[in-house]
Design a protein around this motif. Structure first.
Motif, PDB file in Angstrom:
ATOM      1  N   LYS A 103      19.138  41.835  95.972  1.00  0.00           N
ATOM      2  CA  LYS A 103      19.635  43.010  95.265  1.00  0.00           C
ATOM      3  C   LYS A 103      18.696  44.167  95.591  1.00  0.00           C
ATOM      4  CE  LYS A 103      20.905  39.936  91.432  1.00  0.00           C
ATOM      5  NZ  LYS A 103      20.602  39.566  90.025  1.00  0.00           N
ATOM      6  N   GLU A 104      19.234  45.243  96.132  1.00  0.00           N
ATOM      7  CA  GLU A 104      18.412  46.384  96.519  1.00  0.00           C
ATOM      8  C   GLU A 104      18.530  47.486  95.470  1.00  0.00           C
ATOM      9  OE1 GLU A 104      19.338  47.564 100.505  1.00  0.00           O
ATOM     10  OE2 GLU A 104      18.926  45.574 101.321  1.00  0.00           O
ATOM     11  N   THR A 105      17.400  48.039  95.081  1.00  0.00           N
ATOM     12  CA  THR A 105      17.400  49.013  93.991  1.00  0.00           C
ATOM     13  C   THR A 105      18.208  50.257  94.337  1.00  0.00           C
ATOM     14  OG1 THR A 105      15.241  49.780  94.822  1.00  0.00           O
ATOM     15  CG2 THR A 105      15.236  48.250  92.935  1.00  0.00           C
ATOM     16  N   HIS A 106      18.052  50.770  95.554  1.00  0.00           N
ATOM     17  CA  HIS A 106      18.747  52.030  95.859  1.00  0.00           C
ATOM     18  C   HIS A 106      20.250  51.816  96.013  1.00  0.00           C
ATOM     19  CE1 HIS A 106      18.052  50.455  99.946  1.00  0.00           C
ATOM     20  NE2 HIS A 106      19.016  51.255 100.368  1.00  0.00           N
ATOM     21  N   ARG A 107      20.663  50.660  96.529  1.00  0.00           N
ATOM     22  CA  ARG A 107      22.102  50.403  96.636  1.00  0.00           C
ATOM     23  C   ARG A 107      22.725  50.198  95.262  1.00  0.00           C
ATOM     24  NH1 ARG A 107      23.514  46.960 102.111  1.00  0.00           N
ATOM     25  NH2 ARG A 107      21.964  47.918 103.463  1.00  0.00           N
ATOM     26  N   SER A 108      22.018  49.515  94.382  1.00  0.00           N
ATOM     27  CA  SER A 108      22.551  49.277  93.045  1.00  0.00           C
ATOM     28  C   SER A 108      22.664  50.563  92.242  1.00  0.00           C
ATOM     29  CB  SER A 108      21.656  48.280  92.299  1.00  0.00           C
ATOM     30  OG  SER A 108      21.668  47.012  92.918  1.00  0.00           O
ATOM     31  N   ALA A 109      21.704  51.477  92.421  1.00  0.00           N
ATOM     32  CA  ALA A 109      21.631  52.671  91.579  1.00  0.00           C
ATOM     33  C   ALA A 109      22.522  53.802  92.052  1.00  0.00           C
ATOM     34  CB  ALA A 109      20.182  53.162  91.507  1.00  0.00           C
ATOM     35  N   TYR A 110      23.058  53.720  93.268  1.00  0.00           N
ATOM     36  CA  TYR A 110      23.781  54.863  93.825  1.00  0.00           C
ATOM     37  C   TYR A 110      25.082  55.159  93.074  1.00  0.00           C
ATOM     38  CZ  TYR A 110      24.551  58.384  97.392  1.00  0.00           C
ATOM     39  OH  TYR A 110      24.711  59.585  98.048  1.00  0.00           O
ATOM     40  N   LEU A 174      17.068  57.012  95.483  1.00  0.00           N
ATOM     41  CA  LEU A 174      16.852  56.724  94.068  1.00  0.00           C
ATOM     42  C   LEU A 174      16.486  57.985  93.291  1.00  0.00           C
ATOM     43  CD1 LEU A 174      14.997  53.363  94.538  1.00  0.00           C
ATOM     44  CD2 LEU A 174      16.957  53.661  93.019  1.00  0.00           C
ATOM     45  N   TYR A 175      15.744  58.877  93.902  1.00  0.00           N
ATOM     46  CA  TYR A 175      15.404  60.164  93.280  1.00  0.00           C
ATOM     47  C   TYR A 175      16.677  60.919  92.922  1.00  0.00           C
ATOM     48  CZ  TYR A 175      12.927  64.705  92.920  1.00  0.00           C
ATOM     49  OH  TYR A 175      12.403  65.904  92.493  1.00  0.00           O
ATOM     50  N   LYS A 176      17.642  60.911  93.836  1.00  0.00           N
ATOM     51  CA  LYS A 176      18.916  61.570  93.579  1.00  0.00           C
ATOM     52  C   LYS A 176      19.714  60.821  92.516  1.00  0.00           C
ATOM     53  CE  LYS A 176      21.763  64.920  94.518  1.00  0.00           C
ATOM     54  NZ  LYS A 176      21.336  66.329  94.328  1.00  0.00           N
ATOM     55  N   SER A 177      19.684  59.499  92.558  1.00  0.00           N
ATOM     56  CA  SER A 177      20.401  58.719  91.559  1.00  0.00           C
ATOM     57  C   SER A 177      19.867  58.980  90.157  1.00  0.00           C
ATOM     58  CB  SER A 177      20.300  57.227  91.884  1.00  0.00           C
ATOM     59  OG  SER A 177      20.960  56.922  93.091  1.00  0.00           O
ATOM     60  N   LEU A 178      18.556  59.079  90.023  1.00  0.00           N
ATOM     61  CA  LEU A 178      17.963  59.361  88.715  1.00  0.00           C
ATOM     62  C   LEU A 178      18.341  60.757  88.234  1.00  0.00           C
ATOM     63  CD1 LEU A 178      14.487  57.756  89.392  1.00  0.00           C
ATOM     64  CD2 LEU A 178      16.041  57.062  87.552  1.00  0.00           C
ATOM     65  N   ALA A 179      18.402  61.722  89.161  1.00  0.00           N
ATOM     66  CA  ALA A 179      18.811  63.071  88.785  1.00  0.00           C
ATOM     67  C   ALA A 179      20.253  63.092  88.288  1.00  0.00           C
ATOM     68  CB  ALA A 179      18.641  64.016  89.973  1.00  0.00           C
ATOM     69  N   CYS A 180      21.124  62.413  89.007  1.00  0.00           N
ATOM     70  CA  CYS A 180      22.534  62.389  88.604  1.00  0.00           C
ATOM     71  C   CYS A 180      22.723  61.603  87.317  1.00  0.00           C
ATOM     72  CB  CYS A 180      23.383  61.797  89.742  1.00  0.00           C
ATOM     73  SG  CYS A 180      23.542  62.897  91.174  1.00  0.00           S
ATOM     74  N   GLY A 181      21.979  60.515  87.174  1.00  0.00           N
ATOM     75  CA  GLY A 181      22.042  59.768  85.920  1.00  0.00           C
ATOM     76  C   GLY A 181      21.603  60.619  84.747  1.00  0.00           C
ATOM     77  N   ALA A 200      10.933  59.146  85.155  1.00  0.00           N
ATOM     78  CA  ALA A 200      10.839  58.245  86.308  1.00  0.00           C
ATOM     79  C   ALA A 200      11.032  59.011  87.609  1.00  0.00           C
ATOM     80  CB  ALA A 200      11.885  57.134  86.184  1.00  0.00           C
ATOM     81  N   ARG A 201      11.948  59.974  87.608  1.00  0.00           N
ATOM     82  CA  ARG A 201      12.186  60.796  88.798  1.00  0.00           C
ATOM     83  C   ARG A 201      10.952  61.618  89.157  1.00  0.00           C
ATOM     84  NH1 ARG A 201      14.367  66.246  88.949  1.00  0.00           N
ATOM     85  NH2 ARG A 201      15.384  66.708  90.952  1.00  0.00           N
ATOM     86  N   THR A 202      10.296  62.189  88.147  1.00  0.00           N
ATOM     87  CA  THR A 202       9.084  62.972  88.399  1.00  0.00           C
ATOM     88  C   THR A 202       8.019  62.116  89.058  1.00  0.00           C
ATOM     89  OG1 THR A 202       9.522  64.485  86.571  1.00  0.00           O
ATOM     90  CG2 THR A 202       7.239  64.296  87.308  1.00  0.00           C
ATOM     91  N   ARG A 203       7.806  60.922  88.534  1.00  0.00           N
ATOM     92  CA  ARG A 203       6.789  60.033  89.105  1.00  0.00           C
ATOM     93  C   ARG A 203       7.162  59.598  90.512  1.00  0.00           C
ATOM     94  NH1 ARG A 203       6.823  55.256  85.774  1.00  0.00           N
ATOM     95  NH2 ARG A 203       5.089  54.591  87.108  1.00  0.00           N
ATOM     96  N   LEU A 204       8.444  59.338  90.724  1.00  0.00           N
ATOM     97  CA  LEU A 204       8.906  58.941  92.056  1.00  0.00           C
ATOM     98  C   LEU A 204       8.728  60.088  93.046  1.00  0.00           C
ATOM     99  CD1 LEU A 204      10.324  56.922  93.932  1.00  0.00           C
ATOM    100  CD2 LEU A 204      12.507  57.742  93.027  1.00  0.00           C
ATOM    101  N   GLY A 205       9.060  61.301  92.640  1.00  0.00           N
ATOM    102  CA  GLY A 205       8.885  62.449  93.513  1.00  0.00           C
ATOM    103  C   GLY A 205       7.435  62.664  93.895  1.00  0.00           C
TER     104      GLY A 205
END
Length: 355
Positions: A103-110, A174-181, A200-205
């Motif tokens: 299971k890949e995090t970015h594929r799941s979150a898109y 994932l940064y984009k997914s968190l923004a859209c979420g 979470a997006r801030t820390r990832l960025g």
């Protein structure tokens, strides 16, 4: 082909771009359960599935798009994840080309990007609310795998083991997914979730911009892949002058004049999907004329019906591989939208959320 939306006579349409066949192909390949494989009877993956669904939303094929997102909701595991691949007749569910199921995090979150994109295209708040549990659980899965240093780990095995390394392109997505979420949470009044995802997006960025040592630690660097070059721009991690400089610095390495963007810097292969994503990235930094020029090159890479091939091997002078992926057509539709403003979500990537 009509996309079902009113527009002034001067406004461009998918038909004006010659993209009717691409949309028709995506809808024709979609299975009855809503899943959009890469090509007829082929495998699928959640990220490319969502990209294809986004093209359906731009085209006004709203029922087909809803079926695609309901497939995600139905396929989602209790932990919020999806398998990396589906429907491969020669492999296990979750695996492809002999890999172990994962299971890949970015594929799941898109799905968060797709859900918000569909809402921006349609204004259908009821469907957005229907998708809320799917988006919530998908982003919770990704957030649980965020390292203390900010990056989000790439994948989780079928046995629950976590692969503790991170991809630049995957984390940018994932940064984009968190923004859209977070945008969805704001629309639906879920402020606690919104705040968690923005944090979470801030820390990832910060990790993506300042901690290159946290990526590609256990495998060979992916920097030779074009996605590592432009995804931080495409997904809003890098903006303004630094984004323009980043794109300009990679042009000689990745762009093949008159053909498109190389998928891999040292391979003689241009791919339509990566070229389209580069087009959107250039539009995001205000290089509209250059973006449009590159985009117009890509229509030489279609079959007789107007459906896009994956790409072109320019040393062998051959389409390679000999496939016509649905997600390639999806990327072409999204690029046209970014250039022309056909849908209510046209600026989703060119005007990064939260910037």
């Amino acid at each position: 082909m009509s996309d079902g939306r009113d527009r002034s006579p001067a406004s461009p349409s998918l038909a004006d771009w010659g993209l009717g066949p691409a949309v028709e192909y995506v809808e024709r390949v979609q299975r009855a359960d809503g899943l959009i494989p890469w090509y007829p009877d082929g495998p699928a993956d959640p990220w490319d599935h969502v990209e294809s669904a986004m093209a359906l939303s731009v085209a006004g094929r709203d029922e087909a798009a809803r079926r695609a997102y309901r497939w995600v909701a139905d396929a989602q595991h209790d932990d919020g994840a999806l398998w990396a691949t589906y429907g491969d007749p020669e492999g296990d569910e979750g695996a492809h080309d002999g890999d172990e199921p994962r299971k890949e995090t970015h594929r799941s979150a898109y799905v968060a990007v797709g859900a918000y994109h569909h809402y921006r295209c349609t204004g259908d708040r009821d469907f957005l609310a229907e998708l809320w549990p799917t988006v919530r659980d998908a982003l919770a899965f990704a957030r649980r795998h965020q390292a203390p240093t900010g990056e989000i780990y790439w994948s989780v095995g079928a046995d629950g083991s976590v692969y503790e390394d991170a991809l630049v392109a995957g984390c940018s997505s994932l940064y984009k997914s968190l923004a859209c979420g977070a945008a969805i949470a704001g629309e639906l009044g879920r402020e606690d979730a919104r705040d968690r995802w923005l944090e979470a997006r801030t820390r990832l960025g910060e990790a993506l911009r300042s901690r290159p040592d946290r990526f590609d630690r256990t495998w060979e660097s992916k920097s030779r892949y074009a996605m590592d070059w432009f995804y931080p721009v495409l997904c809003g991690v890098v903006t303004g002058d630094p984004a323009r400089d980043r794109l300009e610095d990679g042009m000689d390495r990745f762009l093949e004049d008159g053909l498109g963007c190389r998928c891999v810097a040292d391979e003689p292969w241009v791919t339509v999907a990566e070229s389209c994503e580069l087009v959107v990235s250039l539009a995001a930094v205000g290089r509209q004329a250059r973006a449009r020029e590159i985009y117009e090159w890509l229509f030489q890479w279609t079959d007789d019906d107007g459906v896009f091939w994956t790409g072109y091997q320019f040393e062998d002078e051959a389409f390679w591989p000999g496939k016509r992926p649905t997600w390639t057509g999806g990327a072409a539709v999204l690029a046209a939208d970014a250039l022309s403003g056909m849908s209510g979500a046209a600026d989703l990537f060119t005007d990064p959320l939260g910037e």
